[in-house]
Design an enzyme around this catalytic site. Structure first.
Site, short mmCIF file in Angstrom:
data_model
loop_
_atom_site.label_atom_id
_atom_site.label_comp_id
_atom_site.label_asym_id
_atom_site.label_seq_id
_atom_site.Cartn_x
_atom_site.Cartn_y
_atom_site.Cartn_z
CE LYS A 80 68.05 149.62 30.35
NZ LYS A 80 66.94 150.34 29.70
CG ASP A 127 62.06 144.46 32.10
OD1 ASP A 127 61.15 143.77 32.60
OD2 ASP A 127 61.92 145.09 31.04
#
Length: 419
Positions: A80, A127
């Site tokens: 990410k 998340d």
């Protein structure tokens, strides 16, 4: 036919059904090279391994299985950071009026750059992995970071975000509730949202994030070239809101518009928002409601990203939703490999493509799906391990305690004694 999954054959590998025009526009090779130039300046950024699993490939009757191991990216345990850091880079260039200039990492982290930007605050919902990557980037730049998580986010993931100095707000509800709350608070306070999901009026930054991910794919292509492989024949990619999946599908559709790999998009059955949107057949995004309670925390999303969904709808071939036990088995296969294959530490969201491939090759699959997949001993299959052990408690429950076991009817009864 007995399957441990549900599937939709969509574009079926037929190039005439596809439309790569937006993929070419969004993911030109020049953009991937721009992202890679930026990432290579970051101290500690090294090419991650493209791991080959030849013995597993032989066991499953395919030509090759290759896993890009992003668990080793920048000591961040996740891919990410590549999207979030590149989006901040593009945003800073825009804020400084230097959109057509290459800015060095040293300049971005300098007092001069900080003073010119003034007091800017970056925020996002997550998340876990995206928030951690964004917090890391903001800490490097010296700017405040506000991260929103949903109430089911594990404490280890929250602690990993706080480690980089971000303020973390826990929102009652699911991931999509956290997204909405982050956007509302950002508008009220004048913060900049750096989110990998899009919505009407908010598309530029999610596009930058997806373009940032293509740096990973450019690396993979360089590694494939070193192996004498022009491109993979098949790509298995996981989807939450669809950002990574669209990056992978878009990158390869733009690079090989006349002969792309066959794309298989995988989601958890408790949060299959892309799958349900494809199933609706109207070209629009559709939401999945509820708690989205899956072990694949990074994929527990109820609303697809519209800019990502457009790429997937026009170019992906097969969509599959799987139960949690498929991801858990993928983790075990990677963590306890066949003799001679390397070990890969993978989290739940990272392992689901391999778990799905294993199910496809060992379940009694539908003939329509088998014909669409065209998997054989010449297939060269690419997938990305998007995360490592990001939640140690859950990781041990799955690998040590056997949580989420594969039902008896889907277990493999025979394994070679040599393996």
């Amino acid at each position: 036919m007995q399957n441990n999954f549900q599937f939709i054959v969509h574009n079926n590998g037929d190039v005439s059904k596809k439309d790569p025009s937006k993929a070419k526009e969004m993911f030109p090779i020049e953009r991937a090279r721009d992202a890679q130039r930026f990432h290579r300046q970051i101290p500690g950024c090294r090419m991650t391994p493209l791991v080959a699993l030849p013995n597993l490939a032989q066991f499953l009757g395919v030509g090759g299985i290759y896993v890009k191991n992003e668990a080793e990216r920048l000591s961040m345990n996740s891919f990410k950071v590549m999207g979030g850091s590149y989006a901040i880079y593009r945003l800073v260039r825009k804020l400084l009026g230097k959109e057509n200039e290459d800015l060095t990492f040293d300049y971005l982290t300098s007092k001069e750059c900080h003073d010119k930007l003034g007091n800017v605050v970056f925020c996002s919902a997550t998340d876990g992995n995206h928030g951690r990557g964004l917090a890391w980037a903001c800490q490097k730049l010296g700017h405040p970071c506000k991260i929103y998580v949903h109430s089911e986010t594990s404490q280890p993931r929250i602690n990993a975000i706080k480690k980089f100095g971000a303020d973390v707000t826990v929102v009652n509800g699911n991931y999509d509730d956290a997204v909405r709350q982050a956007a509302e608070d950002a508008k009220k306070n004048g913060w900049y949202v750096v989110s990998d999901t899009s919505w009407p009026g908010y598309e530029e930054i999610p596009t930058w994030i997806m373009q940032g991910y293509t740096s990973i794919l450019l690396e993979a292509q360089e590694q494939f070239s070193g192996m004498g492989i022009v491109k993979p024949t098949h790509v298995f990619v996981q989807a939450g809101v669809g950002a990574l999946a669209a990056s992978v599908v878009g990158f390869y559709s733009a690079l090989f518009p006349n002969d792309p790999p066959l794309f298989v998009v995988v989601e958890p059955d408790k949060a299959a928002c892309v799958y349900e949107s494809i199933k609706a057949g109207d070209g629009k995004c559709h939401s999945v409601k509820g708690s989205l309670n899956t072990i694949m925390a990074g994929l527990a999303c109820g609303d697809p990203s519209p800019v990502a969904f457009d790429i997937l709808n026009n170019n992906a071939d097969v969509f599959i939703q799987v139960p949690d036990n498929v991801a858990a088995r993928g983790m075990r296969i990677l963590g306890v490999p066949l003799h001679g294959d390397p070990m890969v530490i993978s989290g739940e969201s990272g392992a689901v493509p391999l778990g799905t491939l294993f199910a496809l090759r060992t379940d009694e699959i539908d003939s329509k799906l088998a014909d669409a997949l065209k998997l054989d001993n010449k297939s060269q299959i690419f997938m990305i391990n998007t995360e490592g052990n990001t939640d140690p408690v859950e990781f041990r429950r799955i690998l040590w305690d056997g949580k989420n076991p594969v039902p008896d009817c889907f277990r493999v009864s025979e394994v070679s004694n040599e393996q």
